[in-house]
Scaffold this motif. Sequence first.
Motif, PDB file in Angstrom:
ATOM      1  N   THR A   9       0.888  -1.200   0.047  1.00  0.00           N
ATOM      2  CA  THR A   9      -0.114  -0.155  -0.123  1.00  0.00           C
ATOM      3  C   THR A   9       0.815   1.330  -0.119  1.00  0.00           C
ATOM      4  O   THR A   9       2.068   1.182   0.435  1.00  0.00           O
ATOM      5  CB  THR A   9      -1.015  -0.100   1.236  1.00  0.00           C
ATOM      6  OG1 THR A   9      -1.881   0.986   0.970  1.00  0.00           O
ATOM      7  CG2 THR A   9      -0.288  -0.006   2.400  1.00  0.00           C
ATOM      8  N   PHE A  10       0.383   2.306  -0.233  1.00  0.00           N
ATOM      9  CA  PHE A  10       1.120   3.626  -0.489  1.00  0.00           C
ATOM     10  C   PHE A  10       2.313   3.537  -1.405  1.00  0.00           C
ATOM     11  O   PHE A  10       2.638   2.772  -2.342  1.00  0.00           O
ATOM     12  CB  PHE A  10       1.277   4.328   0.950  1.00  0.00           C
ATOM     13  CG  PHE A  10      -0.047   4.890   1.159  1.00  0.00           C
ATOM     14  CD1 PHE A  10      -0.365   6.294   0.895  1.00  0.00           C
ATOM     15  CD2 PHE A  10      -1.222   4.129   2.050  1.00  0.00           C
ATOM     16  CE1 PHE A  10      -1.549   7.002   1.447  1.00  0.00           C
ATOM     17  CE2 PHE A  10      -2.129   4.837   2.144  1.00  0.00           C
ATOM     18  CZ  PHE A  10      -2.454   6.347   2.004  1.00  0.00           C
ATOM     19  N   PHE A  11       3.407   3.932  -0.825  1.00  0.00           N
ATOM     20  CA  PHE A  11       4.780   3.871  -1.611  1.00  0.00           C
ATOM     21  C   PHE A  11       5.298   2.506  -1.450  1.00  0.00           C
ATOM     22  O   PHE A  11       6.238   2.281  -2.349  1.00  0.00           O
ATOM     23  CB  PHE A  11       5.554   5.034  -1.104  1.00  0.00           C
ATOM     24  CG  PHE A  11       4.985   6.348  -1.235  1.00  0.00           C
ATOM     25  CD1 PHE A  11       4.729   6.993  -2.508  1.00  0.00           C
ATOM     26  CD2 PHE A  11       4.568   7.033  -0.013  1.00  0.00           C
ATOM     27  CE1 PHE A  11       4.363   8.241  -2.517  1.00  0.00           C
ATOM     28  CE2 PHE A  11       4.041   8.408  -0.271  1.00  0.00           C
ATOM     29  CZ  PHE A  11       3.967   8.748  -1.437  1.00  0.00           C
ATOM     30  N   GLY A  12       4.850   1.598  -0.861  1.00  0.00           N
ATOM     31  CA  GLY A  12       5.269   0.172  -0.540  1.00  0.00           C
ATOM     32  C   GLY A  12       4.816  -0.404  -2.134  1.00  0.00           C
ATOM     33  O   GLY A  12       5.520  -1.250  -2.483  1.00  0.00           O
ATOM     34  N   LEU A  13       4.062   0.039  -2.756  1.00  0.00           N
ATOM     35  CA  LEU A  13       3.486  -0.338  -4.145  1.00  0.00           C
ATOM     36  C   LEU A  13       4.763  -0.259  -5.256  1.00  0.00           C
ATOM     37  O   LEU A  13       4.713  -0.911  -6.092  1.00  0.00           O
ATOM     38  CB  LEU A  13       2.422   0.757  -4.832  1.00  0.00           C
ATOM     39  CG  LEU A  13       0.979   0.155  -4.415  1.00  0.00           C
ATOM     40  CD1 LEU A  13      -0.027   1.243  -4.934  1.00  0.00           C
ATOM     41  CD2 LEU A  13       0.630  -1.321  -4.523  1.00  0.00           C
ATOM     42  N   ASP A  14       5.731   0.728  -4.707  1.00  0.00           N
ATOM     43  CA  ASP A  14       6.828   0.771  -5.763  1.00  0.00           C
ATOM     44  C   ASP A  14       7.534  -0.298  -5.824  1.00  0.00           C
ATOM     45  O   ASP A  14       8.038  -0.920  -6.831  1.00  0.00           O
ATOM     46  CB  ASP A  14       8.014   1.705  -5.148  1.00  0.00           C
ATOM     47  CG  ASP A  14       7.449   3.195  -5.242  1.00  0.00           C
ATOM     48  OD1 ASP A  14       6.379   3.439  -6.134  1.00  0.00           O
ATOM     49  OD2 ASP A  14       8.014   4.116  -4.861  1.00  0.00           O
ATOM     50  N   ALA A  15       7.520  -1.451  -4.819  1.00  0.00           N
ATOM     51  CA  ALA A  15       8.085  -3.044  -4.956  1.00  0.00           C
ATOM     52  C   ALA A  15       7.500  -3.794  -5.879  1.00  0.00           C
ATOM     53  O   ALA A  15       8.132  -4.624  -6.372  1.00  0.00           O
ATOM     54  CB  ALA A  15       8.079  -3.475  -3.557  1.00  0.00           C
TER      55      ALA A  15
END
Length: 173
Positions: free
Chosen positions: A60-66
């Motif tokens: 979720t949030f900037f973790g989606l970058d992974a």
Amino acid sequence: MTITDHHLEQLTAPEPGAERKTIEKVSIVISKGSLEGVYPGLIMANGARMEGIEANLFFTFFGLDAITRKRQGRIKVATVGNPGMHLPTIVGALPGMSWMATKMMARKLEKLDIPPVPEFVELIADSGAGIYGCKATVDMFGLEDKDFVPQVTGVLTVGEFYDLAAGGEIVFT
């Protein structure tokens, strides 16, 4: 107060005659898009799968970058405002500091035989773990299915994530 080995044994020892409970399922929430925000969840999911524990990752949030094609290979160490860096914020903001810290961490991870994020996500997916994006965040960032790496199992609402996690542990990294 210091926890001694005796105290630790008392905290973790099952009652005499009681059956020891084991974790059978874990769902891990990854919300930060920095290396130090992504790796703990990946390592925990990998460890769970190695122990035969069902594991699901919810980004979720900037973790989606992974799990986003364009960003997955470009995740860096956060040097500004990161108390774990033990650097004044002004030093962390200097040009090249994030790049340098990221290279140093990558070398250390490689020595420990911990793969880069794209390879690690693939390895965890191949082990049978579920990899999910957060629907609200996906909508907020205007992302579509084509924006994600092929290992992504799906995009879930928070309610669907809770249904998936039911009966297991939820860990927020």
